[in-house]
Design an enzyme around this catalytic site. Structure first.
Site, PDB file in Angstrom:
ATOM      1  CB  CYS A 168      12.803 -27.028   1.837  1.00  0.00           C
ATOM      2  SG  CYS A 168      14.310 -27.347   2.789  1.00  0.00           S
ATOM      3  CG  ASP A 225      11.338 -30.740   9.527  1.00  0.00           C
ATOM      4  OD1 ASP A 225      12.554 -30.941   9.689  1.00  0.00           O
ATOM      5  OD2 ASP A 225      10.873 -29.995   8.649  1.00  0.00           O
ATOM      6  CG  HIS A 260      12.358 -31.097   5.891  1.00  0.00           C
ATOM      7  ND1 HIS A 260      11.922 -29.856   6.294  1.00  0.00           N
ATOM      8  CD2 HIS A 260      13.108 -30.899   4.775  1.00  0.00           C
ATOM      9  CE1 HIS A 260      12.383 -28.937   5.457  1.00  0.00           C
ATOM     10  NE2 HIS A 260      13.095 -29.543   4.526  1.00  0.00           N
TER      11      HIS A 260
END
Length: 291
Positions: A168, A225, A260
């Site tokens: 991330c 995502d 994600h």
């Protein structure tokens, strides 16, 4: 990316108490903002056969805490820098380091937010973003990662075999670091943001340095995502293909049905099949590029 002298100039004056920075500790457990943890899927890797725990890494303004894991009986292990999500070096990141150490690497995850605060103690993601992430300069982060490489070299590791991986927020940093350090052999960016606001804290994003990579990067992204549109991934790919030799050697793998944070085994976003495939691709990528 800026030179070392330019990095110094770009790091804004800090307001933290240096004694607090020196005394910073990683704590234990998972970050408050990700509670409750999905205990049924969270992976736990023991430290049997490893040297694992906190170390102090000398940086420009004190000693930065980092989590280090490495095999006990391996001389000059290769090095993997592990860059955390916005939640800092909590249990998930420490476990990733132990997983890598079991495979023969010295894995080191620095506490890159130590000057700005402790994300693990904040129970709101928007509050973490506002109070800590938005105030953590890229230049500071890059300098701290360089310090980790220097620490690893001084402590018997083989930094000629150097890789980086991040998740991330750390995935974004992975791209930036691959454009910064010519010593780096390979990077693996897990769902790192590619575009964003440009300011003093974040003067460039991966899309801006795609053609300037000094080491090839494997990007691992989820097709579902919502925070990273596939259009930005396509744009990144086009720039990589037209860039430096390392950029042209880079590759982005998209998992169509993954959201994600699909590698985060302690969160509802975890997708075991995609996570396992990405992990194996990461290991193959490191070995392909001599790490």
């Amino acid at each position: 990316m800026p030179s070392d002298s330019e990095l110094d100039a770009l790091i804004p004056a800090q307001t933290f108490d240096r004694r607090d920075f020196l005394a910073a500790s990683l704590g234990a457990g998972f970050a408050l903002a990700v509670q409750p943890v999905m205990a049924q899927t969270a992976i736990h890797t023991d430290a049997t056969g490893l040297i694992a725990g906190e170390v102090k890494v000398p940086v420009k303004d004190g000693d930065m805490v980092a989590y280090r894991a490495q095999p006990q009986d391996t001389a000059k292990p290769p090095v993997v820098l592990v860059v955390s999500e916005i939640f800092a070096v909590h249990e998930y990141i420490r476990d990733v380091c132990r997983r890598l150490a079991k495979l023969g690497y010295l894995a080191i995850a620095p506490e890159l937010f130590a000057r700005q605060g402790d994300p693990r103690s904040i129970d709101s993601i928007p509050e973490i973003m506002a109070k800590i992430i938005s105030k953590t300069p890229d230049a500071q982060v890059i300098s701290d990662l360089d310090a980790c490489v220097a620490w690893a070299a001084a402590n018997g590791a083989d930094t000629a075999r150097l890789a980086i991986t991040g998740f991330c927020w750390g995935g974004r940093i992975t791209w930036l670091y691959a454009a910064h350090n010519p010593q780096l052999k390979a990077g693996v960016a897990w769902y790192g943001r590619l575009v964003g606001e440009v300011n003093e804290i974040t003067p460039k994003h991966p899309i801006d340095i795609a053609g300037q990579l000094k080491a090839p990067v494997l990007g691992l992204y989820g097709g579902l995502d919502s925070g990273i549109p596939l259009e930005t991934v396509d744009n990144m790919l086009a720039l990589l293909r037209a860039g430096s030799p390392a950029a042209q050697a880079s590759y982005i793998k998209i998992y169509p049905n993954a959201p994600h944070a699909f590698h985060a085994d302690y969160r509802p976003s975890y997708r075991p099949e995609e996570a396992a495939d990405g992990w194996q691709r990461m290991l193959d990528w490191f070995r392909e590029h001599g790490v």
